[in-house]
Scaffold this motif. Structure first.
Motif, PDB file in Angstrom:
ATOM      1  N   THR A 208      52.060  36.565   6.911  1.00 33.43           N
ATOM      2  CA  THR A 208      52.334  35.432   6.015  1.00 33.43           C
ATOM      3  C   THR A 208      51.135  35.206   5.091  1.00 33.43           C
ATOM      4  O   THR A 208      51.296  35.085   3.871  1.00 33.43           O
ATOM      5  N   PHE A 237      43.715  25.742   8.567  1.00 31.96           N
ATOM      6  CA  PHE A 237      42.945  26.954   8.888  1.00 31.96           C
ATOM      7  C   PHE A 237      43.531  27.593  10.136  1.00 31.96           C
ATOM      8  O   PHE A 237      42.828  28.020  11.037  1.00 31.96           O
ATOM      9  N   ASN A 239      47.069  30.165  11.427  1.00 33.96           N
ATOM     10  CA  ASN A 239      47.526  31.524  11.162  1.00 33.96           C
ATOM     11  C   ASN A 239      47.591  31.819   9.654  1.00 33.96           C
ATOM     12  O   ASN A 239      47.018  32.796   9.171  1.00 33.96           O
ATOM     13  N   VAL A 240      48.246  30.954   8.893  1.00 33.28           N
ATOM     14  CA  VAL A 240      48.451  31.228   7.464  1.00 33.28           C
ATOM     15  C   VAL A 240      47.166  30.952   6.667  1.00 33.28           C
ATOM     16  O   VAL A 240      46.721  31.793   5.867  1.00 33.28           O
ATOM     17  N   ILE A 261      42.876  20.015  11.006  1.00 31.87           N
ATOM     18  CA  ILE A 261      43.221  18.646  11.397  1.00 31.87           C
ATOM     19  C   ILE A 261      41.966  17.782  11.546  1.00 31.87           C
ATOM     20  O   ILE A 261      42.012  16.568  11.393  1.00 31.87           O
ATOM     21  N   ASN A 298      40.892  15.449   3.975  1.00 32.79           N
ATOM     22  CA  ASN A 298      41.950  16.365   3.545  1.00 32.79           C
ATOM     23  C   ASN A 298      42.556  15.933   2.218  1.00 32.79           C
ATOM     24  O   ASN A 298      42.970  16.764   1.420  1.00 32.79           O
ATOM     25  N   ASN A 336      55.463  25.426   4.569  1.00 33.95           N
ATOM     26  CA  ASN A 336      56.811  25.117   4.108  1.00 33.95           C
ATOM     27  C   ASN A 336      56.834  23.692   3.580  1.00 33.95           C
ATOM     28  O   ASN A 336      56.417  22.769   4.280  1.00 33.95           O
TER      29      ASN A 336
HETATM   30  P1  NAD Z   1      49.002  26.875  12.719  1.00 36.31           P
HETATM   31  O1  NAD Z   1      49.385  25.904  13.769  1.00 36.31           O
HETATM   32  O2  NAD Z   1      48.450  28.208  13.102  1.00 36.31           O
HETATM   33  O3  NAD Z   1      47.908  26.183  11.743  1.00 36.31           O
HETATM   34  C1  NAD Z   1      48.072  24.931  11.157  1.00 36.31           C
HETATM   35  C2  NAD Z   1      46.713  24.493  10.602  1.00 36.31           C
HETATM   36  O4  NAD Z   1      46.861  23.286   9.867  1.00 36.31           O
HETATM   37  C3  NAD Z   1      45.680  24.197  11.690  1.00 36.31           C
HETATM   38  O5  NAD Z   1      44.403  24.592  11.226  1.00 36.31           O
HETATM   39  C4  NAD Z   1      45.737  22.667  11.803  1.00 36.31           C
HETATM   40  O6  NAD Z   1      44.534  22.113  12.300  1.00 36.31           O
HETATM   41  C5  NAD Z   1      45.943  22.317  10.367  1.00 36.31           C
HETATM   42  N1  NAD Z   1      46.502  20.983  10.148  1.00 36.31           N
HETATM   43  C6  NAD Z   1      47.489  20.367  10.835  1.00 36.31           C
HETATM   44  N2  NAD Z   1      47.697  19.156  10.315  1.00 36.31           N
HETATM   45  C7  NAD Z   1      46.837  19.033   9.285  1.00 36.31           C
HETATM   46  C8  NAD Z   1      46.573  18.006   8.350  1.00 36.31           C
HETATM   47  N3  NAD Z   1      47.219  16.846   8.391  1.00 36.31           N
HETATM   48  N4  NAD Z   1      45.643  18.247   7.406  1.00 36.31           N
HETATM   49  C9  NAD Z   1      44.975  19.401   7.360  1.00 36.31           C
HETATM   50  N5  NAD Z   1      45.169  20.398   8.203  1.00 36.31           N
HETATM   51  C10 NAD Z   1      46.081  20.199   9.171  1.00 36.31           C
HETATM   52  O7  NAD Z   1      50.286  27.007  11.781  1.00 36.31           O
HETATM   53  P2  NAD Z   1      50.645  28.197  10.781  1.00 36.31           P
HETATM   54  O8  NAD Z   1      51.445  29.213  11.503  1.00 36.31           O
HETATM   55  O9  NAD Z   1      49.417  28.616  10.037  1.00 36.31           O
HETATM   56  O10 NAD Z   1      51.652  27.432   9.798  1.00 36.31           O
HETATM   57  C11 NAD Z   1      51.173  26.588   8.766  1.00 36.31           C
HETATM   58  C12 NAD Z   1      52.333  26.289   7.817  1.00 36.31           C
HETATM   59  O11 NAD Z   1      52.867  27.503   7.310  1.00 36.31           O
HETATM   60  C13 NAD Z   1      53.525  25.550   8.436  1.00 36.31           C
HETATM   61  O12 NAD Z   1      54.110  24.745   7.428  1.00 36.31           O
HETATM   62  C14 NAD Z   1      54.481  26.686   8.769  1.00 36.31           C
HETATM   63  O13 NAD Z   1      55.834  26.239   8.825  1.00 36.31           O
HETATM   64  C15 NAD Z   1      54.265  27.574   7.574  1.00 36.31           C
HETATM   65  N6  NAD Z   1      54.672  28.978   7.789  1.00 36.31           N
HETATM   66  C16 NAD Z   1      54.092  29.729   8.765  1.00 36.31           C
HETATM   67  C17 NAD Z   1      54.488  31.047   8.926  1.00 36.31           C
HETATM   68  C18 NAD Z   1      53.848  31.942   9.944  1.00 36.31           C
HETATM   69  O14 NAD Z   1      54.173  33.135   9.955  1.00 36.31           O
HETATM   70  N7  NAD Z   1      52.939  31.445  10.769  1.00 36.31           N
HETATM   71  C19 NAD Z   1      55.481  31.588   8.105  1.00 36.31           C
HETATM   72  C20 NAD Z   1      56.050  30.793   7.097  1.00 36.31           C
HETATM   73  C21 NAD Z   1      55.623  29.479   6.954  1.00 36.31           C
END
Ligand code: NAD
Length: 435
Positions: A208, A237, A239-240, A261, A298, A336
């Motif tokens: 992603t 910070f 996965n994406v 977060i 943020n 998303n």
């Molecule tokens: P993740 O849980 O690995 O990471 C989320 C990050 O966002 C963490 O660092 C968390 O601390 C931070 N966070 C949470 N709330 C926050 C806030 N209020 N302010 C700032 N940072 C905050 O999740 P992910 O897999 O990286 O997914 C992130 C987004 O990408 C989601 O919307 C997910 O639906 C979307 N997405 C992910 C994938 C995927 O393959 N992982 C694919 C498509 C879309």
């Protein structure tokens, strides 16, 4: 699609009402769907077809808990569309999962798959539960019984689940095993996002973020900005976000702010991203206390002057309340729904180019498609091959949408919906309605 000047909203499009800022990302999606349907002059019947899910299943999932008592959970699986191929979409475990949400997320998957030209329809599933309160063996029994109840829905040629909120590789392994036990053969292609040893794909975890960076580089190229002259801000910070930040850093871009977060971390001279990733991994996956940067909120992070802003945390981060304060040339939606529908026009007026989520974060579903292909072939690709093909598909998708933007004088987001809806509608016209 007929070529015309910038369209005026008409039949299906409803002007955003005053309540829109409280809208869910799914309502935002429907606004955009209606707008694109108007541009395409979809007739009422086609509109209704594409707005209605093909199948909605609710199952009761009884589980014998560790204390010996039976608890019954509610599970859902919605297939929004299977015109382009078997349906594809994640399964989430959360206390607030409900049919309406799952329906909307399933539609979202249809458009996402169509944008990147993978031969899948859209689906989504979920179980209403609090996974934090379940033991591992309760989670396993819950997953297996949910799968058993949906054996006639799932299948490598029918409907292919994947991980989503609170579900992971292990949950996918249980689904795969339950399905395989019932069909009396190993069916790895029934789910994606599996552990590599069980038929998962190389490169899936980074896919992603890698896709986000591919389309960001393509957008920078259109604006004539060199990657190594680019200042980048990343919200989230995980996965994406971390992969996007790392790959932009590798391209020579200066990542001036990151966040999670725990808050934002800003250094106008650039943050050493590999160091930040190591810090986070050593610090229980948190950036809390990250040195070599000033702490900001943020909210402030989103308003920093930069070339590229990558919101990669959660939905609804840029709304009509802060859209006018955004000081980026490009927003690449890693998350998303990070931009609400009524922020779109503000960003457009201010000349901010938004690479919409259904393109920007589609790298994940693209490599899920590769995983399914590899499982069906029984032949596994190197990471280098996965990444090469991912880059090609994301780049092609970007170019296709850019052409639609140019042709209709619309934003990249509107172009994404126009392109996706047109693709599904055209395929449906050729297939016809089975009677
Ligand atoms: P993740 O849980 O690995 O990471 C989320 C990050 O966002 C963490 O660092 C968390 O601390 C931070 N966070 C949470 N709330 C926050 C806030 N209020 N302010 C700032 N940072 C905050 O999740 P992910 O897999 O990286 O997914 C992130 C987004 O990408 C989601 O919307 C997910 O639906 C979307 N997405 C992910 C994938 C995927 O393959 N992982 C694919 C498509 C879309």
């Amino acid at each position: 699609m007929s070529k015309k000047s910038k369209p005026q909203p008409t039949a299906f499009y409803k002007e955003p009402g005053p309540k829109l800022d409280e809208e869910s990302p799914f309502e935002s999606m429907m606004e955009r769907f209606r707008f694109a349907a108007d541009i395409l002059e979809l007739d009422e019947g086609m509109f209704q077809y594409l707005a209605s899910p093909v199948k909605q299943v609710i199952v009761s999932v009884p589980v014998v808990m560790d204390n010996g008592k039976i608890q019954v959970f509610e599970g859902y699986r919605v297939i929004h569309d299977n015109v382009l191929g078997p349906s594809k979409g994640g399964i989430r475990f959360a206390p607030d999962v409900n049919l309406e949400e799952v329906k909307a997320l399933a539609a979202w998957m249809t458009w996402k798959c169509a944008v990147v030209n993978v031969p899948f329809g859209g689906a989504k599933g979920g179980i209403r539960c609090n996974p934090k309160e379940l033991s591992k063996s309760e989670l396993e029994r819950l997953t297996r019984r949910y799968t058993a109840n949906l054996l006639d829905v799932f299948g490598p040629d029918r409907d292919i689940p994947a991980p989503d909120m609170n579900t992971d590789e292990q949950v996918m392994a249980w689904i795969m095993d339950t399905y395989s036990m019932n069909s009396q053969r190993t069916e790895t292609a029934v789910v994606t996002g599996k552990p590599i040893i069980l038929g998962g794909s190389q490169g899936r975890k980074e896919a992603t973020g890698r896709g986000v960076v591919t389309v960001t580089l393509a957008a920078l190229n259109k604006l004539g900005i060199m990657p190594n002259k680019t200042e980048v801000v990343v919200q989230g910070f995980g996965n994406v976000g971390a992969v996007s930040a790392e790959l932009m850093h590798e391209q020579g871009a200066k990542v001036i702010a990151i966040s999670d977060i725990s808050g934002g971390y800003y250094n106008p001279d650039g943050i050493d991203i590999p160091k930040a990733i190591k810090y986070m991994n050593d610090n229980n996956r948190s950036l809390e206390g990250f040195p070599e940067a000033d702490k900001i909120t943020n909210e402030d992070l989103l308003e920093l002057k930069c070339d590229v802003l990558i919101p990669a945390a959660k939905e609804d981060q840029i709304s009509k309340h802060n859209a006018h304060k955004i000081n980026a040339k490009i927003i690449a939606e890693g998350a998303n729904g990070p931009v609400t529908a009524n922020a779109d026009s503000i960003l457009e007026e201010n000349g901010v180019m938004v690479i919409p989520d259904i393109l920007a974060n589609a790298g994940g579903v693209t490599v899920s498609y590769f995983e399914w292909v590899q499982d069906r072939q029984g032949y596994f690709w190197t990471e280098e091959r996965v990444n090469r093909r991912l880059n090609r598909m994301m780049r092609n998708a970007f170019d296709n949408l850019y052409q639609v933007c140019d042709e209709h004088k619309i934003t990249m987001r509107q172009a994404a919906y126009v392109y996706a809806i047109n693709r599904v509608a055209e395929t449906l016209k050729l297939r016809g309605i089975y009677a």
